[in-house]
Design a protein around this motif. Structure first.
Motif, short mmCIF file in Angstrom:
data_model
loop_
_atom_site.label_atom_id
_atom_site.label_comp_id
_atom_site.label_asym_id
_atom_site.label_seq_id
_atom_site.Cartn_x
_atom_site.Cartn_y
_atom_site.Cartn_z
N CYS A 37 119.58 38.87 50.15
CA CYS A 37 120.90 39.44 50.48
C CYS A 37 121.18 39.43 51.98
O CYS A 37 122.24 39.83 52.42
N CYS B 118 112.80 41.37 50.74
CA CYS B 118 112.17 41.29 52.06
C CYS B 118 111.20 42.43 52.33
O CYS B 118 110.83 42.64 53.47
N GLY C 282 120.69 45.33 52.67
CA GLY C 282 119.48 45.96 52.13
C GLY C 282 119.52 46.22 50.63
O GLY C 282 119.11 47.28 50.17
N CYS D 243 114.68 43.84 56.44
CA CYS D 243 115.96 43.43 57.03
C CYS D 243 116.76 44.60 57.58
O CYS D 243 117.70 44.39 58.35
N CYS E 179 118.65 43.70 47.92
CA CYS E 179 117.80 42.94 46.97
C CYS E 179 116.34 43.35 47.00
O CYS E 179 115.62 43.14 46.04
N ARG E 180 115.86 43.89 48.11
CA ARG E 180 114.47 44.32 48.33
C ARG E 180 113.47 43.17 48.33
O ARG E 180 112.27 43.40 48.25
FE1 FES Z 1 117.77 41.90 50.62
FE2 FES Z 1 116.34 42.68 52.74
S1 FES Z 1 116.99 43.86 51.09
S2 FES Z 1 116.97 40.70 52.23
#
Ligand code: FES
Length: 321
Positions: free
Chosen positions: A34, A48, A43, A62, A45-46
């Motif tokens: 994301c 990362c 923040g 991120c 999709c998690r």
């Molecule tokens: Fe999606 Fe960090 S939460 S890229």
């Protein structure tokens, strides 16, 4: 400046930098779905997530700023397990038609599934069955492939200032689209295609590129649009020496390519386009030459200068001019 350690490497970055940016600055890649550097932080999709020593939960790199003495692991066992579960959940509601998907080769979801060895989902359940939105000549929307990363929504709002699409509904039914479930052709969309460029999966595709070639079969070449004086940079897409498309530069989507520039490539193969200039050879035959050569000829330069002088002084305009 803040000092921290990422995967055993000492990193020094300005305060306010995120863990993701700090990691990237020393060549450590963290998967993201994301996040886009040109867009606001989301923040969602998690994907990362990283392990920060002393923190109870995994942190989204991120959105988490660095702090002095932080110790970060980006590929620990716990992190990899979490990413596999995220991919597993995303694939649970994905059509898995990668064989015919236009984005294969540049789809982040398929790349990460490959990298983390997630071949299929372990969560069986209902799947979306949205109709394809093929209502306009430029963008195909397949919401069955959407992972709700929101990059298209932010690109539309933050790059183009258009807000033609947004999130609608809740929970399993959440989807991205124009207001009132109308097709894109009824919305405020101006088809700048920035949403297509940032979409990390096959939910949004450029119609003009459909079935014309995989991303690994094409070459991209940066050029400057000559349609108007703005001089936007964009990339021309070639396959087997034939131009098949054009897109705004992914690394700099802050300068959206307008419709004229994006669709103007039709002129390249227009049979009625201006033909190359002809130069009379010594033997009296006419031979093709380049515009640079033709416009550099003394007679042409003198004629242009004469016309320029007449433009500056309209009273002198002759019938010839
Ligand atoms: Fe999606 Fe960090 S939460 S890229």
């Amino acid at each position: 400046m803040v000092n921290l350690t990422i995967n055993g490497i000492t990193v020094k970055v300005p305060a306010g930098t995120t863990i993701l940016e700090a990691a990237n600055s020393v060549g450590i890649e963290i998967p993201t779905l994301c996040h886009h550097p040109a867009l606001s932080k989301f923040g969602a999709c998690r994907m990362c997530v990283v392990e920060v020593q002393g923190a109870r939960n995994l942190s989204a790199s991120c959105t988490t700023p660095v702090s002095e003495g932080m110790v970060v692991e980006t590929e620990s066992e716990r992190v990899v397990r979490a990413r596999r579960v995220i991919l597993d959940l995303l694939l649970a509601n994905h059509p898995m038609d990668c064989l015919t998907c236009q984005k294969l080769g540049e789809c982040k979801l398929s790349d990460y599934a490959y990298h983390y060895g997630v071949r299929q989902t372990s969560f069986k359940g209902e799947k979306h069955d949205y109709p394809l939105d093929d209502s306009n000549p430029y963008i195909v929307r397949d919401m069955n492939k959407c992972i709700l990363c929101g990059q298209c929504v932010r690109a539309c709002e933050e790059i183009k200032g258009q807000s033609a699409i947004g999130f609608a509904y809740r929970s399993f039914s959440t989807q991205v689209g124009p207001p009132l479930d109308e097709p894109l052709s009824y919305s405020e969309c101006v088809y700048c295609n920035n949403c297509v460029i940032v979409c990390p999966v096959g939910a949004l595709t450029d119609k003009q590129l459909l079935n014309k070639g995989r991303s690994y079969e094409v070459e991209k070449e940066p050029v400057i649009c000559s349609f108007c004086e703005a001089g936007c940079e964009f990339e021309i897409i070639r396959r087997k020496n034939k131009v098949i498309g054009v897109e705004a530069k992914a690394a700099a989507p802050g300068r959206p390519l307008c419709l004229k520039g994006r669709l103007g490539l039709n002129f390249i193969y227009n049979p009625e386009a201006t033909s190359p200039p002809l130069l009379k050879a010594d033997d009296g035959s006419w031979q093709e030459t380049s515009w640079e050569t033709a416009l550099g000829l003394e007679q042409i330069i003198n004629k242009l200068k004469q016309l320029e002088g007449q433009k500056a002084n309209p009273a002198d305009n002759s019938k010839e001019a």
